[in-house]
Design a protein around this motif. Structure first.
Motif, short mmCIF file in Angstrom:
data_model
loop_
_atom_site.label_atom_id
_atom_site.label_comp_id
_atom_site.label_asym_id
_atom_site.label_seq_id
_atom_site.Cartn_x
_atom_site.Cartn_y
_atom_site.Cartn_z
N VAL A 1 1.12 6.66 -6.91
CA VAL A 1 0.02 7.60 -7.18
C VAL A 1 0.51 9.03 -6.99
O VAL A 1 0.23 9.92 -7.79
N LEU A 2 1.25 9.27 -5.93
CA LEU A 2 1.79 10.60 -5.66
C LEU A 2 2.74 11.05 -6.77
O LEU A 2 2.64 12.18 -7.26
N LEU A 3 3.62 10.18 -7.21
CA LEU A 3 4.57 10.52 -8.28
C LEU A 3 3.86 10.82 -9.60
O LEU A 3 4.20 11.77 -10.29
N VAL A 4 2.86 10.01 -9.93
CA VAL A 4 2.11 10.23 -11.17
C VAL A 4 1.35 11.55 -11.10
O VAL A 4 1.32 12.33 -12.04
N LEU B 1 0.83 -1.21 0.00
CA LEU B 1 0.00 0.00 0.00
C LEU B 1 0.86 1.26 0.00
O LEU B 1 0.52 2.26 -0.65
N SER B 2 1.97 1.22 0.70
CA SER B 2 2.89 2.36 0.71
C SER B 2 3.47 2.57 -0.69
O SER B 2 3.59 3.71 -1.15
N LEU B 3 3.83 1.49 -1.37
CA LEU B 3 4.38 1.58 -2.72
C LEU B 3 3.34 2.13 -3.69
O LEU B 3 3.63 3.03 -4.50
N VAL B 4 2.09 1.66 -3.60
CA VAL B 4 1.02 2.17 -4.46
C VAL B 4 0.77 3.64 -4.18
O VAL B 4 0.61 4.45 -5.10
N SER B 5 0.78 4.04 -2.92
CA SER B 5 0.58 5.44 -2.56
C SER B 5 1.68 6.32 -3.13
O SER B 5 1.42 7.41 -3.65
#
Length: 161
Positions: free
Chosen positions: A12-15, A5-9
């Motif tokens: 999403v933040l980078l995109v 979940l941290s990696l997905v977050s």
């Protein structure tokens, strides 16, 4: 699971930040001018009118296309985008005989409305007078003004090849 979940977050933040940065960069490259025409209203919810103008302005070309003062509108198209997704466009012939509204020039001199070629509106009073002429001809409010001069046209044709 927490690591995923941290990696997905983070992704999403980078995109999101990357998209915003790209939008800001591209949007910053657009030259905007204030025509001083808007009364704060628009044509309606979900509706927009764009005035697309191709001029023969040679400003900033260093005489590459000849030394002709001012600008004339070679192509003028009013595009109406409706809320149902349809687009209607009308082209105005540059030599069409029209009534050009009264205006005040950059020297503060007031000019009465006159009959002249459509092309004289932008030549005499610049983009604001051209927009007012279109609005008086059609009864439609122009929401956005987009213009391309000879240098811009050359850049586009060179990019296309």
């Amino acid at each position: 699971m927490l690591a995923f979940l941290s990696l997905v977050s983070c992704c999403v933040l980078l995109v999101t930040v990357g998209g915003w940065a790209a939008y800001s960069f591209i949007n910053g490259k657009v030259n905007r001018i204030d025509l001083g025409l808007s009364d704060g209203g628009s044509s309606g919810v979900g509706v927009a009118n764009y005035l697309l103008v191709g001029t023969d302005s040679r400003a900033g070309t260093g005489g590459e296309y000849g030394d002709v003062e001012g600008q004339r509108s070679d192509t003028t198209i009013l595009a109406h985008l409706d809320k149902d997704g349809t687009t209607t466009m009308i082209s105005f012939p540059r030599d069409m005989y029209v009534t050009i509204p009264e205006y005040t020039d950059t020297n503060g001199k007031r000019h009465a409305s006159t009959k002249d070629k459509f092309n004289a509106a932008i030549s005499s009073g610049g983009p604001p007078l051209l927009v007012r002429t279109i609005e008086s001809l059609t009864g439609m409010q122009v929401d956005h003004y987009i213009s391309m001069d000879l240098q811009g046209f050359k850049k586009i044709t060179d990019a296309i090849g």
